[in-house]
Design an enzyme around this catalytic site. Sequence first.
Site, PDB file in Angstrom:
ATOM      1  N   TYR A  74       0.810  -1.316  -0.113  1.00  0.00           N
ATOM      2  CA  TYR A  74      -0.205  -0.060  -0.072  1.00  0.00           C
ATOM      3  C   TYR A  74       0.888   1.153   0.044  1.00  0.00           C
ATOM      4  O   TYR A  74       1.757   1.348   0.873  1.00  0.00           O
ATOM      5  CB  TYR A  74      -0.915   0.054   1.222  1.00  0.00           C
ATOM      6  CG  TYR A  74      -1.822  -1.127   1.190  1.00  0.00           C
ATOM      7  CD1 TYR A  74      -2.075  -1.811   0.125  1.00  0.00           C
ATOM      8  CD2 TYR A  74      -2.440  -1.513   2.334  1.00  0.00           C
ATOM      9  CE1 TYR A  74      -3.121  -3.056   0.105  1.00  0.00           C
ATOM     10  CE2 TYR A  74      -3.426  -2.455   2.499  1.00  0.00           C
ATOM     11  CZ  TYR A  74      -3.707  -3.242   1.465  1.00  0.00           C
ATOM     12  OH  TYR A  74      -4.421  -4.373   1.441  1.00  0.00           O
ATOM     13  N   HIS A  82       0.083 -11.944   0.547  1.00  0.00           N
ATOM     14  CA  HIS A  82      -0.792 -11.196  -0.044  1.00  0.00           C
ATOM     15  C   HIS A  82      -1.601 -11.812  -1.045  1.00  0.00           C
ATOM     16  O   HIS A  82      -2.894 -11.454  -0.918  1.00  0.00           O
ATOM     17  CB  HIS A  82      -0.004  -9.785  -0.361  1.00  0.00           C
ATOM     18  CG  HIS A  82      -1.038  -8.548  -0.536  1.00  0.00           C
ATOM     19  ND1 HIS A  82      -0.609  -7.463  -0.336  1.00  0.00           N
ATOM     20  CD2 HIS A  82      -2.291  -8.539  -0.870  1.00  0.00           C
ATOM     21  CE1 HIS A  82      -1.857  -6.409  -0.327  1.00  0.00           C
ATOM     22  NE2 HIS A  82      -2.756  -7.252  -0.817  1.00  0.00           N
ATOM     23  N   SER A 127     -12.664  -5.312   1.502  1.00  0.00           N
ATOM     24  CA  SER A 127     -13.691  -4.605   0.873  1.00  0.00           C
ATOM     25  C   SER A 127     -15.090  -4.803   1.229  1.00  0.00           C
ATOM     26  O   SER A 127     -15.941  -5.010   0.319  1.00  0.00           O
ATOM     27  CB  SER A 127     -13.714  -4.835  -0.581  1.00  0.00           C
ATOM     28  OG  SER A 127     -12.273  -4.534  -1.048  1.00  0.00           O
ATOM     29  N   PRO A 128     -15.381  -4.621   2.454  1.00  0.00           N
ATOM     30  CA  PRO A 128     -16.893  -5.306   2.844  1.00  0.00           C
ATOM     31  C   PRO A 128     -17.740  -4.471   2.405  1.00  0.00           C
ATOM     32  O   PRO A 128     -18.894  -4.949   2.782  1.00  0.00           O
ATOM     33  CB  PRO A 128     -16.416  -5.387   4.359  1.00  0.00           C
ATOM     34  CG  PRO A 128     -15.521  -4.324   4.744  1.00  0.00           C
ATOM     35  CD  PRO A 128     -14.562  -4.529   3.814  1.00  0.00           C
ATOM     36  N   LEU A 129     -17.513  -3.026   2.265  1.00  0.00           N
ATOM     37  CA  LEU A 129     -18.310  -1.959   1.519  1.00  0.00           C
ATOM     38  C   LEU A 129     -18.499  -1.990   0.278  1.00  0.00           C
ATOM     39  O   LEU A 129     -18.768  -1.090  -0.325  1.00  0.00           O
ATOM     40  CB  LEU A 129     -18.188  -0.655   2.330  1.00  0.00           C
ATOM     41  CG  LEU A 129     -17.977  -0.538   3.571  1.00  0.00           C
ATOM     42  CD1 LEU A 129     -17.333   0.694   4.022  1.00  0.00           C
ATOM     43  CD2 LEU A 129     -19.491  -0.784   4.378  1.00  0.00           C
ATOM     44  N   GLY A 130     -17.800  -2.965  -0.416  1.00  0.00           N
ATOM     45  CA  GLY A 130     -17.690  -3.028  -1.911  1.00  0.00           C
ATOM     46  C   GLY A 130     -16.969  -1.847  -2.493  1.00  0.00           C
ATOM     47  O   GLY A 130     -17.479  -1.215  -3.411  1.00  0.00           O
ATOM     48  N   ARG A 131     -16.058  -1.505  -1.642  1.00  0.00           N
ATOM     49  CA  ARG A 131     -15.350  -0.049  -1.959  1.00  0.00           C
ATOM     50  C   ARG A 131     -15.988   1.140  -1.973  1.00  0.00           C
ATOM     51  O   ARG A 131     -15.748   2.037  -2.759  1.00  0.00           O
ATOM     52  CB  ARG A 131     -14.635  -0.086  -3.294  1.00  0.00           C
ATOM     53  CG  ARG A 131     -13.835  -1.518  -3.524  1.00  0.00           C
ATOM     54  CD  ARG A 131     -12.264  -1.536  -4.044  1.00  0.00           C
ATOM     55  NE  ARG A 131     -11.490  -0.739  -3.202  1.00  0.00           N
ATOM     56  CZ  ARG A 131     -10.630   0.069  -3.633  1.00  0.00           C
ATOM     57  NH1 ARG A 131     -10.763   0.665  -4.902  1.00  0.00           N
ATOM     58  NH2 ARG A 131      -9.932   0.858  -2.663  1.00  0.00           N
ATOM     59  N   GLY A 132     -17.276   1.112  -1.364  1.00  0.00           N
ATOM     60  CA  GLY A 132     -18.225   2.204  -1.373  1.00  0.00           C
ATOM     61  C   GLY A 132     -19.243   2.011  -2.415  1.00  0.00           C
ATOM     62  O   GLY A 132     -20.326   2.824  -2.307  1.00  0.00           O
TER      63      GLY A 132
HETATM   64  P1  NAP Z   1     -14.052  -0.883   1.446  1.00  0.00           P
HETATM   65  O1  NAP Z   1     -13.766  -1.131   3.053  1.00  0.00           O
HETATM   66  O2  NAP Z   1     -15.058  -1.744   1.133  1.00  0.00           O
HETATM   67  O3  NAP Z   1     -14.579   0.510   1.024  1.00  0.00           O
HETATM   68  C1  NAP Z   1     -13.763   1.725   1.147  1.00  0.00           C
HETATM   69  C2  NAP Z   1     -14.950   2.916   0.684  1.00  0.00           C
HETATM   70  O4  NAP Z   1     -15.833   2.906   1.627  1.00  0.00           O
HETATM   71  C3  NAP Z   1     -13.911   4.228   0.745  1.00  0.00           C
HETATM   72  O5  NAP Z   1     -14.284   4.948  -0.389  1.00  0.00           O
HETATM   73  C4  NAP Z   1     -14.480   4.810   1.950  1.00  0.00           C
HETATM   74  O6  NAP Z   1     -14.691   6.043   2.139  1.00  0.00           O
HETATM   75  C5  NAP Z   1     -15.889   4.364   1.957  1.00  0.00           C
HETATM   76  N1  NAP Z   1     -16.623   4.491   3.497  1.00  0.00           N
HETATM   77  C6  NAP Z   1     -16.127   3.865   4.483  1.00  0.00           C
HETATM   78  N2  NAP Z   1     -16.992   3.949   5.719  1.00  0.00           N
HETATM   79  C7  NAP Z   1     -18.148   4.486   5.034  1.00  0.00           C
HETATM   80  C8  NAP Z   1     -19.172   5.012   5.525  1.00  0.00           C
HETATM   81  N3  NAP Z   1     -19.619   4.576   6.713  1.00  0.00           N
HETATM   82  N4  NAP Z   1     -20.148   5.559   4.948  1.00  0.00           N
HETATM   83  C9  NAP Z   1     -19.706   5.833   3.474  1.00  0.00           C
HETATM   84  N5  NAP Z   1     -18.732   5.303   2.830  1.00  0.00           N
HETATM   85  C10 NAP Z   1     -17.886   4.672   3.699  1.00  0.00           C
HETATM   86  O7  NAP Z   1     -12.856  -1.048   0.542  1.00  0.00           O
HETATM   87  P2  NAP Z   1     -11.421  -1.467   0.653  1.00  0.00           P
HETATM   88  O8  NAP Z   1     -10.361  -0.392   1.216  1.00  0.00           O
HETATM   89  O9  NAP Z   1     -10.795  -2.098  -0.714  1.00  0.00           O
HETATM   90  O10 NAP Z   1     -11.300  -2.646   1.600  1.00  0.00           O
HETATM   91  C11 NAP Z   1     -11.008  -2.540   3.196  1.00  0.00           C
HETATM   92  C12 NAP Z   1      -9.520  -2.855   3.399  1.00  0.00           C
HETATM   93  O11 NAP Z   1      -9.336  -4.203   2.900  1.00  0.00           O
HETATM   94  C13 NAP Z   1      -8.628  -2.248   2.521  1.00  0.00           C
HETATM   95  O12 NAP Z   1      -8.372  -0.774   2.985  1.00  0.00           O
HETATM   96  C14 NAP Z   1      -7.362  -3.084   2.864  1.00  0.00           C
HETATM   97  O13 NAP Z   1      -6.812  -2.833   4.074  1.00  0.00           O
HETATM   98  C15 NAP Z   1      -7.945  -4.536   2.637  1.00  0.00           C
HETATM   99  N6  NAP Z   1      -7.868  -5.084   1.213  1.00  0.00           N
HETATM  100  C16 NAP Z   1      -7.064  -5.968   1.121  1.00  0.00           C
HETATM  101  C17 NAP Z   1      -6.923  -6.632  -0.243  1.00  0.00           C
HETATM  102  C18 NAP Z   1      -6.103  -8.116  -0.117  1.00  0.00           C
HETATM  103  O14 NAP Z   1      -5.929  -8.320  -1.407  1.00  0.00           O
HETATM  104  N7  NAP Z   1      -5.776  -8.645   0.752  1.00  0.00           N
HETATM  105  C19 NAP Z   1      -7.604  -6.152  -1.103  1.00  0.00           C
HETATM  106  C20 NAP Z   1      -8.494  -5.109  -0.866  1.00  0.00           C
HETATM  107  C21 NAP Z   1      -8.380  -4.653   0.260  1.00  0.00           C
HETATM  108  P3  NAP Z   1     -13.522   7.127   3.029  1.00  0.00           P
HETATM  109  O15 NAP Z   1     -12.128   6.684   2.605  1.00  0.00           O
HETATM  110  O16 NAP Z   1     -14.078   8.610   2.267  1.00  0.00           O
HETATM  111  O17 NAP Z   1     -13.752   7.078   4.283  1.00  0.00           O
END
Ligand code: NAP
Length: 275
Positions: free
Chosen positions: A51, A109, A190-195
Amino acid sequence: MTALPDGTLIPVLGQGTWEIGDSLRTGDAEQAALSRGLDLGLSLIDTAELYGNGASERLVGEVIQGRRDEVFLVSKVRPENAGEMSMMLACERSLERLGVDRLDLYLLHWESRHPMDEIIAGFEELVDEGLIARWGVSNLDIRAMTIMEGIDGAEHCQTNQVLYHLGSRGVEFDLLPWMQERTMPLMAYSPLGRGELLEHPALIAVADRHGATPAQIALAALMLREGVVLIPKASTIAHVEDNAAALEIQLDGEDLEALDRAFPPPTSEQPLDII
Ligand code: NAP
């Protein structure tokens, strides 16, 4: 809380850090958000050497300075760095950026060209040397998990971090039950589907019924499942507070039926979704 196979309890709701630390302009707000998450008990922080090429680990290091004991710290090794000669160096670089002596959990990873027996031996050496407390994997499908299970030392694997959200439920068909049988938590990324999920009318309708937000419903629906740990990423205090409050939401049968209609559970095997 949920237990890892080695008995360690970890929170079911933590904090992701992908894209956190990428820009100097937003760094202060991101640090404040992660700190607020720690205050609220979201004490599992997930990061990776990948990252921001280490920038995320550096920012996390700032946040946890003086608070190391409160945090369950997870980082990940890039697959190309998971070889016999390279894994310890990669881990040492992560520790340095994070300003800590030891990781609580170190993950591969995604699948590597290095053979899995070599990778497991590398992880075990890091445990023996005290650089990491335990290890796990990420982005391994059920086929890869089953193959790994036959390798010496694989019984020490603590988790598999995979993509899982309401819009991508394939793991519920096979991988999640497989892991539940082994009492190995599935760490949902990505439990929020990336938003992108959060505009869905069905989520909004359930949220309205609870006076909650779509994000809270998306998280609460996954948290109902045994052995699932969520690591949403939030870069503002408001989003972190919103996510932490998801722990209080009780979904009922009507909510779950509405969510199943909008986001049908899998009825057959599906390839593992990967970002
Ligand atoms: P995510 O957590 O599903 O979604 C993040 C998005 O949701 C951001 O745009 C964030 O906005 C928004 N958000 C968060 N809380 C919110 C709320 N309460 N209301 C509205 N919008 C909200 O996506 P992700 O970052 O892909 O996944 C989470 C974590 O999983 C990553 O950060 C990483 O640590 C890990 N990950 C691991 C892998 C792997 O290959 N192992 C791959 C992907 C991700 P803001 O940022 O503006 O708050």
